[in-house]
Every structure is written in structure tokens, then in C-alpha cells.
Design an enzyme around this catalytic site. Structure first.
Site, PDB file in Angstrom:
ATOM      1  N   LYS A 198       0.835  -1.209   0.000  1.00  0.00           N
ATOM      2  CA  LYS A 198       0.000   0.000   0.000  1.00  0.00           C
ATOM      3  C   LYS A 198       0.862   1.249   0.000  1.00  0.00           C
ATOM      4  O   LYS A 198       0.615   2.192  -0.752  1.00  0.00           O
ATOM      5  CB  LYS A 198      -0.905  -0.002   1.251  1.00  0.00           C
ATOM      6  CG  LYS A 198      -1.508   1.350   1.582  1.00  0.00           C
ATOM      7  CD  LYS A 198      -2.374   1.313   2.818  1.00  0.00           C
ATOM      8  CE  LYS A 198      -1.665   1.513   4.134  1.00  0.00           C
ATOM      9  NZ  LYS A 198      -1.298   2.902   4.479  1.00  0.00           N
ATOM     10  N   ASN A 199       1.885   1.248   0.853  1.00  0.00           N
ATOM     11  CA  ASN A 199       2.659   2.482   1.013  1.00  0.00           C
ATOM     12  C   ASN A 199       3.654   2.715  -0.124  1.00  0.00           C
ATOM     13  O   ASN A 199       4.228   3.794  -0.222  1.00  0.00           O
ATOM     14  CB  ASN A 199       3.348   2.511   2.382  1.00  0.00           C
ATOM     15  CG  ASN A 199       2.335   2.722   3.499  1.00  0.00           C
ATOM     16  OD1 ASN A 199       1.173   3.028   3.226  1.00  0.00           O
ATOM     17  ND2 ASN A 199       2.752   2.546   4.734  1.00  0.00           N
ATOM     18  N   ARG A 222      -8.631  -0.333   5.167  1.00  0.00           N
ATOM     19  CA  ARG A 222      -7.797   0.691   4.518  1.00  0.00           C
ATOM     20  C   ARG A 222      -6.466   0.111   4.061  1.00  0.00           C
ATOM     21  O   ARG A 222      -5.884   0.597   3.098  1.00  0.00           O
ATOM     22  CB  ARG A 222      -7.521   1.846   5.492  1.00  0.00           C
ATOM     23  CG  ARG A 222      -8.752   2.626   5.860  1.00  0.00           C
ATOM     24  CD  ARG A 222      -8.394   3.776   6.746  1.00  0.00           C
ATOM     25  NE  ARG A 222      -7.323   4.559   6.109  1.00  0.00           N
ATOM     26  CZ  ARG A 222      -6.709   5.574   6.673  1.00  0.00           C
ATOM     27  NH1 ARG A 222      -7.053   5.946   7.878  1.00  0.00           N
ATOM     28  NH2 ARG A 222      -5.755   6.228   6.049  1.00  0.00           N
ATOM     29  N   ASP A 255       4.799   0.696  11.922  1.00  0.00           N
ATOM     30  CA  ASP A 255       3.571   0.068  11.414  1.00  0.00           C
ATOM     31  C   ASP A 255       3.408  -1.384  11.875  1.00  0.00           C
ATOM     32  O   ASP A 255       2.381  -2.010  11.583  1.00  0.00           O
ATOM     33  CB  ASP A 255       3.535   0.145   9.880  1.00  0.00           C
ATOM     34  CG  ASP A 255       3.374   1.574   9.386  1.00  0.00           C
ATOM     35  OD1 ASP A 255       2.994   2.440  10.197  1.00  0.00           O
ATOM     36  OD2 ASP A 255       3.635   1.825   8.194  1.00  0.00           O
ATOM     37  N   ARG A 284       0.493  14.943  12.751  1.00  0.00           N
ATOM     38  CA  ARG A 284       1.324  14.537  11.604  1.00  0.00           C
ATOM     39  C   ARG A 284       1.606  15.765  10.753  1.00  0.00           C
ATOM     40  O   ARG A 284       0.978  15.980   9.718  1.00  0.00           O
ATOM     41  CB  ARG A 284       0.646  13.401  10.841  1.00  0.00           C
ATOM     42  CG  ARG A 284       0.567  12.154  11.709  1.00  0.00           C
ATOM     43  CD  ARG A 284      -0.066  10.996  11.039  1.00  0.00           C
ATOM     44  NE  ARG A 284       0.728  10.445   9.962  1.00  0.00           N
ATOM     45  CZ  ARG A 284       0.297   9.485   9.165  1.00  0.00           C
ATOM     46  NH1 ARG A 284      -0.910   9.000   9.330  1.00  0.00           N
ATOM     47  NH2 ARG A 284       1.066   9.017   8.204  1.00  0.00           N
ATOM     48  N   PRO A 285       2.574  16.577  11.199  1.00  0.00           N
ATOM     49  CA  PRO A 285       2.844  17.827  10.483  1.00  0.00           C
ATOM     50  C   PRO A 285       3.440  17.570   9.091  1.00  0.00           C
ATOM     51  O   PRO A 285       3.908  16.467   8.805  1.00  0.00           O
ATOM     52  CB  PRO A 285       3.867  18.527  11.367  1.00  0.00           C
ATOM     53  CG  PRO A 285       4.486  17.470  12.202  1.00  0.00           C
ATOM     54  CD  PRO A 285       3.487  16.368  12.333  1.00  0.00           C
ATOM     55  N   ASP A 303       5.551  20.143   7.795  1.00  0.00           N
ATOM     56  CA  ASP A 303       6.521  21.243   7.673  1.00  0.00           C
ATOM     57  C   ASP A 303       7.756  20.859   6.856  1.00  0.00           C
ATOM     58  O   ASP A 303       8.293  21.672   6.097  1.00  0.00           O
ATOM     59  CB  ASP A 303       6.931  21.732   9.074  1.00  0.00           C
ATOM     60  CG  ASP A 303       7.463  20.598   9.956  1.00  0.00           C
ATOM     61  OD1 ASP A 303       6.816  19.534  10.002  1.00  0.00           O
ATOM     62  OD2 ASP A 303       8.533  20.759  10.565  1.00  0.00           O
ATOM     63  N   ILE A 333       8.548   7.077  16.590  1.00  0.00           N
ATOM     64  CA  ILE A 333       8.115   7.777  15.372  1.00  0.00           C
ATOM     65  C   ILE A 333       6.833   8.557  15.664  1.00  0.00           C
ATOM     66  O   ILE A 333       6.731   9.746  15.380  1.00  0.00           O
ATOM     67  CB  ILE A 333       7.865   6.791  14.202  1.00  0.00           C
ATOM     68  CG1 ILE A 333       9.066   5.870  13.981  1.00  0.00           C
ATOM     69  CG2 ILE A 333       7.506   7.557  12.922  1.00  0.00           C
ATOM     70  CD1 ILE A 333      10.270   6.492  13.355  1.00  0.00           C
ATOM     71  N   ARG A 345      -4.319  10.822   4.964  1.00  0.00           N
ATOM     72  CA  ARG A 345      -3.209  11.774   5.013  1.00  0.00           C
ATOM     73  C   ARG A 345      -2.215  11.597   3.874  1.00  0.00           C
ATOM     74  O   ARG A 345      -1.533  12.532   3.483  1.00  0.00           O
ATOM     75  CB  ARG A 345      -2.488  11.645   6.338  1.00  0.00           C
ATOM     76  CG  ARG A 345      -3.273  12.236   7.500  1.00  0.00           C
ATOM     77  CD  ARG A 345      -2.386  12.238   8.689  1.00  0.00           C
ATOM     78  NE  ARG A 345      -1.076  12.698   8.270  1.00  0.00           N
ATOM     79  CZ  ARG A 345      -0.668  13.966   8.322  1.00  0.00           C
ATOM     80  NH1 ARG A 345      -1.452  14.878   8.825  1.00  0.00           N
ATOM     81  NH2 ARG A 345       0.530  14.294   7.898  1.00  0.00           N
ATOM     82  N   CYS A 395      -4.366  12.838  13.209  1.00  0.00           N
ATOM     83  CA  CYS A 395      -5.183  11.637  13.069  1.00  0.00           C
ATOM     84  C   CYS A 395      -5.000  10.813  14.323  1.00  0.00           C
ATOM     85  O   CYS A 395      -4.309  11.244  15.249  1.00  0.00           O
ATOM     86  CB  CYS A 395      -4.807  10.860  11.819  1.00  0.00           C
ATOM     87  SG  CYS A 395      -3.153  10.199  11.881  1.00  0.00           S
TER      88      CYS A 395
END
Ligand code: EPU
Length: 422
Positions: free
Chosen positions: A22-23, A401, A309, A121-122, A124, A331, A92, A116
Site C-alpha cells: 500500500k505504502n 484501509r 507500522d 502529523r505535520p 513542515d 516515530i 493523510r 489523526c
């Protein structure tokens, strides 16, 4: 809304196949925006998150369809570079259209992703990266607006490290913006996750010039244009790790197809420490546990460290260890929504700041529990298969998901999981 009813304890045996990552697939679908024409990801998993990405790309003007040959993205027309709030807030990972749209259209407006359930979960660092390439950025009613200068983006030297180390989607975004920039970009402190390397390999197959793939220093020589691609993604190492944990928690042996243990060294190290036999068998691996679960300390880190994860799934496994373990999250320090739910199943977990002390118990006991995010729900399914009695997991849309029909895959190897619409 669907729930899972899981009868336990269960023994598993046989062979289970891992889907495409997925990622990897999410940013690679976004990368298709970089080249007019039709790209295809033959093994893009059929997941809720992938469908959200499909809808997002369609809203930008691309055409996306799935058939037996894969997920086809026709990016001939991309005429609305706006990531709408309603689509972005669902997922996201939508932020990974930022880099490709900036490179392709010179302008992008995208809803600022909120927090979330796994914490703040910035973005920047993503913005810092594209700014270094020359983009001007301002905020407008909850949207990020990024604009390239008239002559386009220009290569630069960029340090992408942040307070928690490297950023996966941040590296993806800057890399996708840099492939079409003028001159050379050097990304220092790039994320080294296999999914980032997969995206880089895909971009090179489209005609990009990226060196240092898989290392923290990426050197990208900008090219004028990219071409569409047919690119199969790597197997999903997180799904594979979840199945190995399933074998271990149920004192079983499983063959797991389509996974590469080279992407999972920190994970196999911890499994072996716990007592799980994990061996590669060419096209995947075999995992078995017959005996006690030994305690183990785990600290999540950017790759090649232990992946966040799989933290929740390991916690479910360690809940049954013969001794105490410490699980530390470096993390996403708030990613512990599963702790209270596992305790409802008679686990003995105590949160202390960014760590959880896991005092092993002899058995878990079924209970009604609530899935709160994707990986937390996987942990509850694992616990349900090991627990005595009928576990009911609410809100399984979270698991859909990121896992393709997990109940069907696990039922084929002996689990007793029923999906019920309520
Ligand atoms: N961070 C910042 N600023 C930024 C970006 C990140 O401070 O601009 C921080 C984050 O808050 C976090 C750390 O850096 O503390 C690492 O986050 P990262 O950016 O790497 O996460 P991500 O790219 O948003 C991806 C995966 C996640 C996975 C993380 C970490 C995708 C689509 N998502 O997210 O996957 O947990 O990397 O490996 O690739 C999941 O699949 O369940 C999932 C959440």
C-alpha cells in the site's frame, strides 16, 4: 458498518499471499501525474486507501480505472491541481500529490492535513523541501498553496531530517518535485524505507535520474520530461509481518508468499529473539512457533530500524510472552490506542510516556473491542485469534484501509473470522 466476530483460540496452517505494498502504491499512483499518458500499476492492492487516492486523482482531472491488468492512471489531462478538504481529510497520504502537481502544473492547492488517531502529523518538512526548490508557499483558509517560479523549480541541496528522523512521504514529495526541476538536487537525510526506494526505481523507469536509491543521500538530476510506466510494486512488508505475528500468536506454521525478508531485517531479528522461526524460501518465507513466546524489547525507528507500522501487532504478540517486554515508540509517540483495547482482552499493558511495559499473561480472553486505526485493528484481529471465546471487533473499516480482505486470507489458513454488517 462492518464488524468482525472472531472465534479463538485458533491454529493456522497453509499458505497466505501478501498483496502489493500500500505504502509503495500510494505515492507511485501520485507519481503517474508526472507523465502525460497512461501508467499502470499491475499489482496495486484493492484497498480503501487506494480507492481514496483514485478519487483524489480523478478530482484533479486524471482518469483512473482498475481491471484485471492492474490500476491504470491516465494523466493526459491534469487541469485542476486542487486537493479538496473532503478527499484529503480521509487519508493523510493525499499529501503526496504536492510534489508531482507542483512539478507538472507549477501550482498546487491542497487542504492542510489534520492530525489523526496516531497523533500529530505535520508536513513542515515537505514544505521546507519544496521551498528549497524555489516554490513560494502560503496558507489560505486551511489550504496550502504552493507555486513554482515562472521558469519552474530549480535543483538545490536539501536537508530533510526532522525531530523524529527522516520522513517517508516528505522524501517522496521532494523527490517527485525534483525529478523535473532544472539542475541537480541533493536530498540529505532522505528516508530509506523500501517503499521510498520503490518510488525512486519507478521514477527512474519513467526516465528520471536518481542515484543513491535506498540510502540517506539521494542525488537527482532533473530531466525535461518523464514517460508513463508499467510498474509492479514490492510486496507489503507490513502485511507480511502481520501474518508472521499471526503464525506466532497461534502456535502455528505459515508459508507467506510474495514477501522479501531483506526488507524486514529488524523485524525478523525481533521475531527470532521471541522464538519464532522465520526462514526465506525463495518467493517468500515460512514462519513457525511451537513453544513459549520469549519477551523482547522493541523500539520503533526509521528504516532499517523496527517499523512503527508493526508496533501494535508485536505488542499483541508480546502480551502472551513469558516475561516482561518494553515497547518504545519513537516515530509517533502517541500511537498507543490499542493498549486500552488489548487490556480489555486481559492483557497487562502499562503506558509510561512513549513506552509501554508489557507484562506477559498466560492467555487472552475474548471481549468486544474497538478498532481505532489501521495497525491497531490488525493487532486486535491477532489477539482475537489467540484469545479464548468470541472477540467482536468494531469499526473494521480501519483494517480495510490497508489489508485486502484480511478475514478471507486468514480464514483460508484456518482462522474463524466472520464479517458481519450491522
Ligand atoms: N514529521 C514531521 N514533519 C513532517 C513530516 C513528518 O515532523 O513534515 C514527523 C512525523 O510526525 C513523524 C515522523 O516525522 O513523527 C515520521 O513521519 P513520516 O513523515 O515518515 O510519516 P508519513 O510519511 O506521513 C508513512 C506511512 C505511515 C508510516 C510512516 C512511518 C505512507 C502512506 N504512510 O507516513 O504508514 O507509519 O511513514 O514509517 O507511506 C500505515 O501504513 O499504517 C501508516 C501510518
Amino acid at each position: 458498518m462492518d464488524i468482525f466476530e472472531i472465534d479463538g483460540p485458533t491454529r493456522l496452517s497453509g499458505s497466505v499471499e501478501v498483496a502489493g505494498s500500500k505504502n509503495s502504491a500510494l505515492p507511485i499512483i501520485a507519481a503517474a501525474l508526472l507523465a502525460p499518458g497512461v501508467s499502470n500499476i499491475p499489482n496495486a492492492p484493492d484497498l480503501a486507501d487506494i480507492r481514496s487516492m483514485q478519487m483524489l486523482l480523478e478530482s484533479l482531472g486524471a482518469r483512473v480505472h482498475r481491471d484485471k491488468a492492474g490500476l491504470h492512471v491516465d494523466a493526459t489531462t491534469v487541469d485542476n491541481p486542487v486537493g479538496d478538504y473532503d478527499l484529503v481529510r480521509k487519508m493523510r497520504a493525499s499529501i503526496c500529490i504536492l510534489g508531482p502537481l507542483l512539478a507538472r502544473c507549477g501550482r498546487v492547492k491542497i487542504s492542510m492535513p489534520g492530525g489523526c488517531s496516531i497523533g500529530d502529523r505535520p508536513v513542515d518538512i515537505h514544505l521546507r523541501g519544496v521551498k528549497a526548490l524555489g516554490a513560494k508557499i502560503h496558507l489560505e483558509n486551511g489550504y496550502i498553496v504552493a507555486e513554482a517560479p515562472a521558469g519552474g523549480l530549480t535543483g538545490a541541496e536539501i536537508f530533510l531530517g526532522g525531530p523524529f528522523g527522516s520522513t517517508v512521504l516528505g522524501t517522496d514529495n521532494v523527490m517527485m518535485a525534483a525529478v523535473l526541476a532544472k539542475g541537480t538536487t541533493v536530498i540529505e537525510s532522505a528516508a530509506c524505507e523500501p517503499e521510498v526506494a520503490d518510488l525512486a526505481n519507478c521514477l527512474n523507469a519513467m526516465g528520471a535520474k536518481i542515484q543513491g536509491i535506498g540510502s540517506p543521500r539521494l542525488v537527482i538530476e532533473g530531466v525535461k520530461r518523464l514517460k508513463p510506466v508499467v510498474y509492479p510494486v514490492i510486496g507489503d512488508r507490513i502485511e507480511a509481518g502481520t501474518f508472521i505475528a499471526a503464525a506466532a500468536m497461534t502456535q502455528s506454521r505459515l508459508k507467506i508468499k510474495n514477501c522479501d525478508l531483506n526488507h524486514m531485517m529488524a523485524v525478523t531479528d525481533r521475531f527470532r529473539h521471541i522464538g519464532v522461526q522465520v526462514e526465506s524460501n525463495g518467493h517468500g518465507c515460512e514462519a513457525a512457533l511451537d513453544g513459549p513466546i520469549e519477551p523482547a524489547d522493541i523500539t520503533t525507528q526509521p528504516y532499517p530500524g523496527f517499523p512503527t507500522d508493526l508496533q501494535a501487532q508485536f505488542m499483541a504478540l508480546l502480551a502472551l510472552a513469558r516475561g516482561n517486554s518494553v515497547v518504545t515508540e519513537k516515530i509517533f509517540p502517541d500511537r498507543f490506542m490499542h493498549v486500552a483495547e488489548l487490556n480489555r482482552m486481559a492483557a497487562n499493558l502499562r503506558k509510561e510516556g512513549p513506552s509501554v511495559i508489557v507484562a506477559g499473561v498466560e492467555k487472552l480472553i475474548a471481549a468486544p473491542v474497538m478498532a481505532s486505526d489501521l495497525r491497531a485493528s490488525a493487532a486486535l484481529v491477532l489477539a482475537g485469534m489467540a484469545a479464548e471465546g468470541k472477540t467482536v471487533v468494531q469499526r473494521v473499516y480501519h483494517i480495510d484501509r490497508g489489508y485486502y480482505r484480511i478475514e478471507e486470507k486468514l480464514n483460508k489458513v484456518g482462522a474463524k473470522i466472520r464479517r458481519v454488517s450491522v
